[in-house]
Design a protein around this motif. Sequence first.
Motif, PDB file in Angstrom:
ATOM      1  N   SER A 494       3.304   0.135  -4.309  1.00 25.04           N
ATOM      2  CA  SER A 494       2.324  -0.472  -5.222  1.00 25.04           C
ATOM      3  C   SER A 494       1.015  -0.480  -4.410  1.00 25.04           C
ATOM      4  O   SER A 494       0.762   0.386  -3.630  1.00 25.04           O
ATOM      5  CB  SER A 494       3.059  -1.653  -4.833  1.00 25.04           C
ATOM      6  OG  SER A 494       2.643  -2.197  -3.884  1.00 25.04           O
ATOM      7  N   CYS A 503      -2.141   3.280  -7.661  1.00 27.67           N
ATOM      8  CA  CYS A 503      -0.798   2.746  -7.680  1.00 27.67           C
ATOM      9  C   CYS A 503      -0.607   2.027  -8.707  1.00 27.67           C
ATOM     10  O   CYS A 503      -0.888   1.041  -8.589  1.00 27.67           O
ATOM     11  CB  CYS A 503      -0.434   2.740  -6.642  1.00 27.67           C
ATOM     12  SG  CYS A 503      -0.465   4.697  -4.960  1.00 27.67           S
ATOM     13  N   ALA A 505       2.102  -0.299 -11.271  1.00 24.27           N
ATOM     14  CA  ALA A 505       3.944  -0.368 -11.683  1.00 24.27           C
ATOM     15  C   ALA A 505       4.090   0.081 -13.315  1.00 24.27           C
ATOM     16  O   ALA A 505       3.207  -0.130 -14.374  1.00 24.27           O
ATOM     17  CB  ALA A 505       3.716  -1.913 -11.335  1.00 24.27           C
ATOM     18  N   HIS A 510       6.746   3.027  -9.185  1.00 22.00           N
ATOM     19  CA  HIS A 510       5.119   2.766  -9.721  1.00 22.00           C
ATOM     20  C   HIS A 510       4.955   3.938  -9.804  1.00 22.00           C
ATOM     21  O   HIS A 510       5.763   5.042  -9.640  1.00 22.00           O
ATOM     22  CB  HIS A 510       4.326   2.933  -8.094  1.00 22.00           C
ATOM     23  CG  HIS A 510       4.741   1.045  -8.248  1.00 22.00           C
ATOM     24  ND1 HIS A 510       5.530   0.738  -6.965  1.00 22.00           N
ATOM     25  CD2 HIS A 510       3.727  -0.144  -8.357  1.00 22.00           C
ATOM     26  CE1 HIS A 510       6.316  -1.145  -6.876  1.00 22.00           C
ATOM     27  NE2 HIS A 510       4.298  -0.787  -7.342  1.00 22.00           N
ATOM     28  N   GLY A 667       8.994  -3.067  -7.069  1.00 20.89           N
ATOM     29  CA  GLY A 667       8.115  -3.957  -7.109  1.00 20.89           C
ATOM     30  C   GLY A 667       6.547  -4.252  -6.073  1.00 20.89           C
ATOM     31  O   GLY A 667       7.057  -4.088  -5.268  1.00 20.89           O
ATOM     32  N   SER A 668       5.512  -4.870  -7.182  1.00 17.64           N
ATOM     33  CA  SER A 668       4.421  -4.468  -6.303  1.00 17.64           C
ATOM     34  C   SER A 668       3.947  -5.137  -4.735  1.00 17.64           C
ATOM     35  O   SER A 668       3.011  -5.646  -4.461  1.00 17.64           O
ATOM     36  CB  SER A 668       3.222  -4.768  -7.537  1.00 17.64           C
ATOM     37  OG  SER A 668       3.195  -5.676  -7.854  1.00 17.64           O
TER      38      SER A 668
END
Length: 678
Positions: A494, A503, A505, A510, A667-668
């Motif tokens: 991320s 980068c 999402a 990503h 996820g980030s």
Amino acid sequence: MSDQPLVIFTPSGKRGRVARGTTVLSAARQLGVDLDSVCGGRGICSKCQVTPSYGEFAKHGVTVRADALSEWNSVEQRYDDKRGLAKGRRLGCQAQIQSDIVLDVPPESQVHRQVIRKSADARPMVMDTATRLYFVEVTEPDMHVPTGDFERLSRALADQWEVMGVRAAPSLLARLQSVLRKGNWQVTVAVHRDHTRAAPEVIEIWPGLHEAGLFGLAIDLGSTTIAAHLTDLDTGAVRASSGLMNPQIRFGEDLMSRVSYVMMNPGGEAELTQVVRTALSELATALAEEAGIDPALIVEATVVCNPVMHHLLLGIDPTELGQAPFALAVSEALSLPAADLGISTINPRARAYMLPCIAGHVGADAAAVSLATAPDLSDELMLVIDVGTNAELLLGDRTRVLACSSPTGPAFEGAQISSGQRAAPGAIERVEIDPETKEPRFRVIGVDLWSDEPGFAAAVAQTGVTGICGSGIIEAVAEMRMAGLLDAKGLIGSAEQTGTPRCEAEGRTHSYLLHDGTAEGGPRISVTQGDIRAIQLAKSALYAGARLLMDERGVDRVDRVVLAGAFGAHISPKHAMVLGMIPDVPLDKVSSAGNAAGTGARMALCSIAARQQVEDGVRRITKIETAIAPRFQEHFVNANAIPHATDPFPELRAIAPLPEVSFNMAGSDAPGRRRRRR
């Protein structure tokens, strides 16, 4: 019937759903497909011609019905009446999409033409041609010694040149008498006499001394591209080289898709045979025109290709190659009239030589590569990789040579990549990423400047930055790994984990933004998690094939790696090793053989001794079948890591330390680990 039919464009591989009733031209623009038009969709310019394909396409998961496009309309009829449309073509600005459809965009309808990177190398040829010119003086007819003109020509060849027992086709005999008399009984004949024991054949005859030369075609018939080199049969010099996309792409990007099309569509092999034969004839015409010669002076052709293309060119159903034991209808070399291959635009009596296939899916192209690179003469253990949609690998030295094929698919050529495209002006082909700032710079085909150099914007103004081709995606993924944007598992980090807003999402994964051209009306070009996966699958198949050959030889390392093929010539060895495409060797032991298959075809065209050499050599090559090898899956899984899960790659790590980072798909905001470089 769906209100959002699926439209698939080839050769770009781009696909998407559009509203029913959308014109093909509008669909192409929506999906970013390179389809030309200069008349604003009024059916005047014909630049937007496409070729629809019908039937069942298992690879694409669609069945295309006969009514997938709207009916032929008055605008198309008017254009056809005035200028003519090739059979099966439609105007993209007029044809409306009614249901799922596969559409091929021919080269002349593309704004940015594909760059066929299969030029001939400068290797000098050993000249020992099968077809040669002979000037002879023929005895005039005598009522007291009643013999035919051809018999006296045969005697002249035997007496003056020791060419015995010639034969001739009826079409040659039909010209014989007028040419003899026009030349006042002095003529030049082209005689084909090869390494077999077949009777010599008179191919052509000219009055007097013929000084315009003889020419041959060396043809590399690939799954994706077709290349041919027009060669002077006196000097071996290449007078013209050209290439085009294999029109079979619209039936399937990879070989097994085409076999599947034949299996599911009765008579499908005839379609595939016809389109490729037409392409070869058109290519021969274009080469003769470029060189400024009469096409009738082209009297020979050599052909190299993989087994599926080999069978389809010959008009043979390739179904047996789609299932074990992968039996070939014929594997030995073939010498036959070029007309039997449908090459209709050269001398009508021209001869063709198809190099032998090795076995299974290791074909005449691999045989040609072996002839050109000569692993059987090497003191070092040499791994030769012909990189393409279907890769062929050779491993050997003076003691033994092994061969296998590996189904890498079209990802290495830009297909199945989100922003991917074939090699054409405007496509990103080189990438560098600063490991500190994570900022990229790149070069595109047709421009020598890097994207961060003064003048780049002006230099790409005409083509724009349109996408990323095979060499570009390989360098991009490898650079991402070296910059710590990608971990060994192939996961992109991320923005928080990598320290760069590039980068971005995308759901639970990503992507890395390489170029944003939206301000200039161009595309956003990113490397997505799906792109990484496509490259992992392709490179894993390639490396697993190499490991199988190494297992058979009982070795863990090779001494030298040779990258062959047009695509192989443009791969950076360092980036290929970072990805784990090739085994770990010192970089100075990695070299390019260029279009080795094409070189092998030229060698066989110029020398009958080379034909005997390749036929003898093929018998000594041991073929390893990857499809049934017990350890293939193990090697494939281990090769999914970048560069590899278990092989240490000490030579690579000495020159390109790889950051030990680890990401996940949460996820980030998910925790990721960053460790120091090794």
